[in-house]
Scaffold this active site. Structure first.
Site, PDB file in Angstrom:
ATOM      1  N   GLY A 278      20.835  61.675  91.128  1.00 47.76           N
ATOM      2  CA  GLY A 278      20.929  60.171  90.802  1.00 47.76           C
ATOM      3  C   GLY A 278      21.123  58.794  89.835  1.00 47.76           C
ATOM      4  O   GLY A 278      22.139  60.541  89.017  1.00 47.76           O
ATOM      5  N   PHE A 279      20.367  58.301  89.478  1.00 50.60           N
ATOM      6  CA  PHE A 279      21.035  57.266  88.374  1.00 50.60           C
ATOM      7  C   PHE A 279      20.892  58.268  87.227  1.00 50.60           C
ATOM      8  O   PHE A 279      22.227  58.200  86.333  1.00 50.60           O
ATOM      9  CB  PHE A 279      20.282  56.254  88.750  1.00 50.60           C
ATOM     10  N   ILE A 280      19.149  57.963  86.211  1.00 54.38           N
ATOM     11  CA  ILE A 280      18.943  58.853  85.260  1.00 54.38           C
ATOM     12  C   ILE A 280      19.707  60.203  85.153  1.00 54.38           C
ATOM     13  O   ILE A 280      20.822  60.798  83.634  1.00 54.38           O
ATOM     14  CB  ILE A 280      17.825  58.779  84.743  1.00 54.38           C
TER      15      ILE A 280
ATOM     16  N   ASP B 254      19.145  68.415  94.318  1.00 55.60           N
ATOM     17  CA  ASP B 254      18.870  67.178  94.753  1.00 55.60           C
ATOM     18  C   ASP B 254      19.109  66.963  96.232  1.00 55.60           C
ATOM     19  O   ASP B 254      20.512  67.859  96.805  1.00 55.60           O
ATOM     20  CB  ASP B 254      20.066  66.768  93.995  1.00 55.60           C
TER      21      ASP B 254
ATOM     22  N   GLY C  86      19.772  59.421  96.031  1.00 53.07           N
ATOM     23  CA  GLY C  86      21.120  60.014  94.809  1.00 53.07           C
ATOM     24  C   GLY C  86      22.299  60.333  95.840  1.00 53.07           C
ATOM     25  O   GLY C  86      22.213  60.130  97.126  1.00 53.07           O
TER      26      GLY C  86
ATOM     27  N   LEU D 111      13.688  65.532  87.676  1.00 55.23           N
ATOM     28  CA  LEU D 111      13.980  63.483  87.797  1.00 55.23           C
ATOM     29  C   LEU D 111      13.640  63.643  88.960  1.00 55.23           C
ATOM     30  O   LEU D 111      13.182  62.147  89.247  1.00 55.23           O
ATOM     31  CB  LEU D 111      15.116  63.502  87.428  1.00 55.23           C
TER      32      LEU D 111
ATOM     33  N   THR E  53       6.202  64.155  97.873  1.00 53.53           N
ATOM     34  CA  THR E  53       7.491  64.154  97.279  1.00 53.53           C
ATOM     35  C   THR E  53       7.047  64.412  95.462  1.00 53.53           C
ATOM     36  O   THR E  53       7.270  65.256  94.860  1.00 53.53           O
ATOM     37  CB  THR E  53       8.685  63.517  97.549  1.00 53.53           C
TER      38      THR E  53
ATOM     39  N   ALA F 295       9.290  64.194  84.315  1.00 54.17           N
ATOM     40  CA  ALA F 295       9.471  62.285  84.609  1.00 54.17           C
ATOM     41  C   ALA F 295       8.926  61.746  84.780  1.00 54.17           C
ATOM     42  O   ALA F 295       8.284  61.239  86.353  1.00 54.17           O
ATOM     43  CB  ALA F 295      10.610  61.927  84.861  1.00 54.17           C
TER      44      ALA F 295
ATOM     45  N   TYR G  23       2.245  54.801  94.043  1.00 51.29           N
ATOM     46  CA  TYR G  23       3.871  55.779  93.530  1.00 51.29           C
ATOM     47  C   TYR G  23       1.979  55.831  92.229  1.00 51.29           C
ATOM     48  O   TYR G  23       3.272  56.923  91.496  1.00 51.29           O
ATOM     49  CB  TYR G  23       4.062  54.671  93.582  1.00 51.29           C
TER      50      TYR G  23
END
Ligand code: UDP
Length: 327
Positions: free
Chosen positions: A14-16, A35, A40, A80, A99, A121, A153
């Protein structure tokens, strides 16, 4: 493939996660990524894949077997993997809850077997619509009703925090929890609702820049490289174990001003348009008016906090190219 790794990074494509993996490898660490590539992408980690110190496993944190196997290979876990973005949260509420809650539960259970240190995270969303700005970690959280699924969320992430803290208290499992505040930077996609890549995509492709609501809502944007610095400094500090820590910048900017700056810095002629919330989001959405972190705990534990200013961040993201926008 190695037989053991320094780190397991869930959501590492993913991004981070991809920025974190890059840093760990350049620090000489070995990394195994788990992942499912739902948000991602392999493109994010394509330069890392050839490394002998890097292993990619395509799989879900919801698979107990996969999680157990990955955790048994690694000395520390950085968890993450999660459902991200307002778009996903609203349109796929079941996946979001399952998830975020089930994945963290599997990670903590597996970590407990070998007492493996875990980073969890979390997010500034957890503060909900609290008006006690800046948000301090021990402040009350204020969420909306269960009929509005945006709050699922925040609630799922709050439950992750409760569970991680409970593992720490009941079993002595070393856990570190961070609440990230609007992290941005190269490789972030605008597909799932993130405002900065969207605005930059719109500005660079000559489309209208879409400001939702009246644009007076504020956020603080921090650069991913500085977020990674903070994450690793916390993971390496025994004093951070058992704590929840805000990670973000304290430079507050309205979304309308962000749109103006993106337009100006990119030299774009795109017009800035106001889109009422009812046209921007499905029924059941409530926006947050202000979101600013209190970073005293982060500074107390690490000696620093993300500092890059918003203009510098916008320039960096623009120089990287056109981010993926709305599809
Ligand atoms: N936003 C916007 N235009 C867009 C996307 C988002 O004005 O094209 C607004 C959104 O309503 C929110 C802010 O930008 O007020 C930040 O949204 P984002 O989804 O990036 O993150 P959030 O802070 O809401 O999690």
């Amino acid at each position: 493939m190695l037989t053991s790794y320094d780190y397991l990074v869930t959501g590492g494509a993913g991004f981070i996660g991809s920025h974190l993996c890059e840093r760990l490898l350049s620090d000489g660490k070995s990394v195994c990524v788990l992942d499912d590539l739902s948000t991602g992408s392999l493109k994010n980690i394509e330069t890392l894949l050839p490394s002998d110190d890097f292993n990619f496993i395509k799989g879900s944190v919801l698979s107990v077997e996969t999680v157990n196997e990955c955790v048994s290979l690694c000395s520390e876990i950085i968890h993450l993997a999660a459902a991200v973005g307002v778009e996903n949260v609203i349109n796929k509420p079941v996946e979001t809850i399952e998830t975020n809650v089930g994945g963290t539960e599997n990670i903590l259970r597996a970590a407990r077997k070998n007492n493996t240190k875990v980073f969890i995270a979390s997010t500034s969303e957890v503060y909900g619509k609290s008006w006690k700005v800046p948000f301090a970690e021990d402040g009350d959280i204020v969420l909306g009703p269960t009929s509005r699924n945006r709050w699922s969320y925040a609630c799922s992430k709050a439950l992750d925090e409760f569970l991680a803290l409970a593992y720490n208290q009941s079993y002595g499992l070393p856990v570190v929890i961070c609440r990230f505040f609007n992290t941005v930077g190269p490789r972030q996609s605008g597909r799932y609702g993130m405002v900065l890549p969207r605005f930059i995509n719109q500005a660079l492709t000559g489309q209208p820049i879409t400001v939702f609501g009246n644009g007076t809502q504020t956020r603080c944007f921090s650069l991913v490289s500085e977020v990674v610095d903070s994450l690793l400094a916390l993971m390496n500090n025994p004093q951070a174990v058992g704590k929840v820590v805000n990670v973000g910048s304290t430079e507050e900017i309205t979304i309308l001003e962000l749109a103006r700056r993106v337009r100006e810095i990119s030299g774009s002629n795109s017009e800035i348009i106001i889109v009422p919330y009812k046209d921007a989001y499905p029924e059941g959405f409530e926006d947050m008016q202000r979101r600013v972190p209190d970073v005293s705990r982060l500074i107390g534990l690490t000696g620093f906090s993300p500092k890059a200013d918003t203009n510098t961040i916008i320039r960096k993201v623009i120089s990287w190219g056109i981010p993926e926008g709305v599809v």
